[in-house]
Scaffold this active site. Structure first.
Site, short mmCIF file in Angstrom:
data_model
loop_
_atom_site.label_atom_id
_atom_site.label_comp_id
_atom_site.label_asym_id
_atom_site.label_seq_id
_atom_site.Cartn_x
_atom_site.Cartn_y
_atom_site.Cartn_z
CG LEU A 38 -2.03 -1.16 1.34
CD1 LEU A 38 -2.78 -1.06 2.39
CD2 LEU A 38 -2.76 -1.43 0.10
CG HIS A 39 0.97 3.14 -3.29
ND1 HIS A 39 -0.16 3.94 -3.70
CD2 HIS A 39 1.02 2.26 -4.12
CE1 HIS A 39 -0.52 3.35 -4.77
NE2 HIS A 39 0.23 2.33 -5.15
CG HIS A 42 -3.16 1.37 -2.11
ND1 HIS A 42 -1.92 1.07 -2.34
CD2 HIS A 42 -3.77 0.56 -2.99
CE1 HIS A 42 -1.80 0.26 -3.52
NE2 HIS A 42 -3.12 -0.20 -3.77
CE LYS A 157 -0.75 3.37 -11.99
NZ LYS A 157 -1.05 2.14 -11.89
CB VAL A 184 -2.44 9.80 -5.30
CG1 VAL A 184 -1.57 10.76 -4.48
CG2 VAL A 184 -3.77 10.00 -4.74
#
Ligand code: PAF
Length: 292
Positions: A38-39, A42, A157, A184
């Site tokens: 996760l980044h 997310h 995305k 993002v």
């Protein structure tokens, strides 16, 4: 003080954790399906889910789904970072993480009955990754069955994925609202992706050419599909090391367009940067040149 994040790995634990946190029977459940690693992108999905549904039980699934990886794709090297993922989910106000093992999701092996994504499943990403969307839709349908969400949140995305999930929900009359959340980006425009961590430093700086190409298409969109596409391709050609799989301008539902078409559209790109394959897309508005 909200109850701590529940970490469920079995179907039974998931059911118990959701029931314990739901505001009584009929309480709203919102699902953010992920493959982990996760980044911030997310986290944005989770925050959007929480903001839109402050009283809902927010569930994040973390499952690397082998069915959506083709032979030679990066299933083995797909990053697995569960401890960091759990910390991010706790920060983002998630109630339940569902991180099942393979045989919890596929107890009888690969399912016999699957979901056919139709012609769009063989187009764009599907042309380069045969079987990818069928595998993705199967696991999303399964997650809908397991979690029973009222709302599910996905990033724009993976735009073709989002379009296909919306199509599946309509075509199969599934009772779940699908919400798409804007991509993002890093400061230089690169869309956040779990795969960005594989970019070597030189490739990392080259990779921003994708979003620059999409912006060029956006800026030229008033002159029509052909001009917008040429503008994007010109930007991409400034980085010969970046090998483009496709650059397409389509309707929001991803149907083909003619040069004279006007209105909302989507520009999509996929390219290999070093050993990493990246995708990105942006909305644009076709037509209007000379009309002011
Ligand atoms: O976008 C993803 O991470 C995956 O395709 C999804 C939707 C979680 C299904 O495995």
């Amino acid at each position: 003080m909200p109850p701590p994040l529940a970490n469920a790995s079995t179907r039974a634990e998931l059911t118990r954790a959701v029931a314990a946190r739901s505001a009584g029977p009929g309480g709203e459940v919102v699902l953010v399906p992920t493959m982990g690693a996760l980044h911030d992108g997310h986290e944005q999905l989770m925050r959007a889910a929480r903001e839109g549904h402050p009283d809902a039980t927010l569930v994040v699934s973390i499952f690397v789904n082998p069915l959506q990886f083709g032979p030679g794709e990066d299933l083995a090297r797909y990053p697995r970072t569960l401890d960091a993922d759990l910390a991010l989910c706790a920060r983002a106000g998630v109630d339940v993480v569902f991180a099942p093992a393979l045989d919890e999701v596929y107890p009888d092996g690969a399912p016999q009955v699957t979901v056919d994504p139709g012609p769009l499943g063989a187009d764009l990403e599907g042309a380069v990754r045969p079987g990818h969307f069928a595998g993705m839709l199967v696991v999303v349908a399964k997650l809908f069955g397991l979690v029973r969400p009222d709302v599910a949140v996905f990033g724009e995305k993976d735009y073709q994925q989002l379009v296909l999930i919306r199509r599946m929900v309509v075509d199969l009359c599934l009772r779940v609202d699908i919400v798409g959340v804007e991509t993002v980006r890093e400061a230089d425009g690169l869309a956040l992706s779990s795969r960005n961590r594989f970019l070597e430093p030189a490739d990392r700086s080259r990779a921003s050419v994708l979003s620059r190409a999409l912006r060029a298409a956006q800026e030229q969109a008033r002159y029509g599909v052909v001009t917008a596409r040429e503008a994007a391709l010109a930007v991409l050609s400034s980085e010969p090391e970046v090998r483009v799989d496709y650059l397409a301008i389509r309707s929001p539902e991803l149907t083909e367009l003619d040069d004279g078409d006007v209105g909302e559209a989507r520009v999509l790109v996929a390219a290999r940067v070093g050993t990493t394959r990246l995708i990105d897309n942006l909305s644009l508005t076709l037509g209007g040149a000379g009309s002011s």
